[in-house]
Design an enzyme around this catalytic site. Structure first.
Site, PDB file in Angstrom:
ATOM      1  N   ASP A  54      43.668  43.790  39.721  1.00  0.00           N
ATOM      2  CA  ASP A  54      43.496  45.291  40.142  1.00  0.00           C
ATOM      3  C   ASP A  54      45.548  44.945  40.988  1.00  0.00           C
ATOM      4  OD1 ASP A  54      41.095  46.033  40.771  1.00  0.00           O
ATOM      5  OD2 ASP A  54      40.949  45.952  42.694  1.00  0.00           O
ATOM      6  N   GLY A  55      45.733  43.050  41.158  1.00  0.00           N
ATOM      7  CA  GLY A  55      46.576  43.388  41.404  1.00  0.00           C
ATOM      8  C   GLY A  55      47.454  43.332  40.656  1.00  0.00           C
ATOM      9  N   ASN A 124      48.854  50.596  46.962  1.00  0.00           N
ATOM     10  CA  ASN A 124      47.244  50.095  47.635  1.00  0.00           C
ATOM     11  C   ASN A 124      48.508  49.893  49.593  1.00  0.00           C
ATOM     12  OD1 ASN A 124      46.021  49.706  46.512  1.00  0.00           O
ATOM     13  ND2 ASN A 124      45.418  47.401  46.245  1.00  0.00           N
ATOM     14  N   TYR A 167      43.172  44.927  50.983  1.00  0.00           N
ATOM     15  CA  TYR A 167      43.509  44.163  52.873  1.00  0.00           C
ATOM     16  C   TYR A 167      42.962  44.799  54.129  1.00  0.00           C
ATOM     17  CZ  TYR A 167      45.829  40.878  56.258  1.00  0.00           C
ATOM     18  OH  TYR A 167      46.204  39.762  57.323  1.00  0.00           O
ATOM     19  N   SER A 170      39.338  43.813  54.790  1.00  0.00           N
ATOM     20  CA  SER A 170      39.033  43.034  54.837  1.00  0.00           C
ATOM     21  C   SER A 170      39.034  42.917  56.661  1.00  0.00           C
ATOM     22  CB  SER A 170      39.921  41.789  53.859  1.00  0.00           C
ATOM     23  OG  SER A 170      39.302  41.593  52.526  1.00  0.00           O
TER      24      SER A 170
END
Length: 269
Positions: A54-55, A124, A167, A170
């Site tokens: 994904d990065g 993102n 993130y 998370s």
């Protein structure tokens, strides 16, 4: 599609075996394939393939933003919420792209303007977090110029719907359908009873100001756009965040819904 541009994460495809195989396959179909080597992106490129996780896809999308070139990811990472193509299915996926059997989704971006006037975009998230020492920082959060709340926390995540499974997830934030238009604020390890995320309108302008935990205490924080392009801001300074005028174009081959993809990715996790 006739002309492909391939961006490879060297840490995922160390010997470029997959990259070379994809290039050979595309050229065997009579199409053109150019590998990213730091040279300018050809203006007539039809689409970009991002090989990694994904990065890698996020960075490729940022790179292609001003070229108006759609991107699709080939997953060599782990979960891969954004990278649609698995390595074992890459050749059939390329066949679909060549036959123009794909859709293009437009995803919203966030734009953040730093106190020095420099601005950047994020697909993102934009993250404001403490720098250096382990103590909490004070963040004063404004929406359309009005104070929303002050947080003692490790930081704040300002997320797009696309970034809701990164993130933000998370940190306990909500999962959002990726083509939606809204902004999610999620505090990171807030030292308060109310640590819930806040969902705002896509039209809202958000200001994150670095406060001071005590008088005459100079604080320093880090601002990261999609985990990179890191800058620092200090006590009294504010970053302004809002929906960007630009959008990212992601190619989609599968007709599988977001909910089914989510169910598959989250199974057992």
């Amino acid at each position: 599609m006739d002309k492909f541009y391939v961006i490879t994460n060297d840490s995922k495809d160390e010997d470029h075996e997959i990259t070379r195989s994809i290039k050979s396959y595309i050229e065997g179909k009579g199409k053109m394939c150019i590998l990213s080597d730091g040279s300018p992106v050809p203006a007539d490129t039809d689409g970009a393939l991002a090989i990694g996780g994904d990065g890698t896809l996020i960075q490729a999308a940022r790179e292609m933003l001003h070229h108006n070139i759609p991107v699709i990811g080939i997953n060599m990472g782990t979960l891969g919420y954004l990278t649609e193509i698995e390595v074992q299915n890459v050749y059939s996926a390329i066949d679909s792209l060549i036959a123009d059997e794909h859709m293009v989704e437009e995803r919203m971006l966030l734009r953040g303007e730093l106190p020095n006037g420099v601005s950047d975009v994020a697909l993102n998230d934009i993250i404001v977090t403490r720098y250096g020492s382990l103590h909490l920082i004070r963040l004063n959060v404004y929406v359309n110029g009005e104070l929303l709340n002050s947080y003692q926390a490790d930081g704040m995540i300002i997320s797009t719907p696309t970034g809701s499974t990164a993130y933000n997830l998370s940190a306990g934030g909500p999962i959002v359908e990726p083509t939606a238009s809204l902004i999610v604020l999620t505090p990171i390890c807030s030292h308060a009873l109310n640590t819930s995320s806040i969902v705002l309108s896509v039209e809202d302008e958000i200001g994150i100001e670095i406060g001071s935990r005590r008088e005459d205490c100079e604080e320093e924080a880090v601002v990261a756009f999609d985990g990179t392009d890191i800058s620092r801001i200090h006590t009294g300074e504010r970053i302004i965040i809002k929906k960007a005028d630009e959008t990212t174009k992601l190619m989609k081959i599968s007709r599988i819904s977001f909910l089914e993809t989510l169910r598959r990715k989250m199974k057992g996790n």
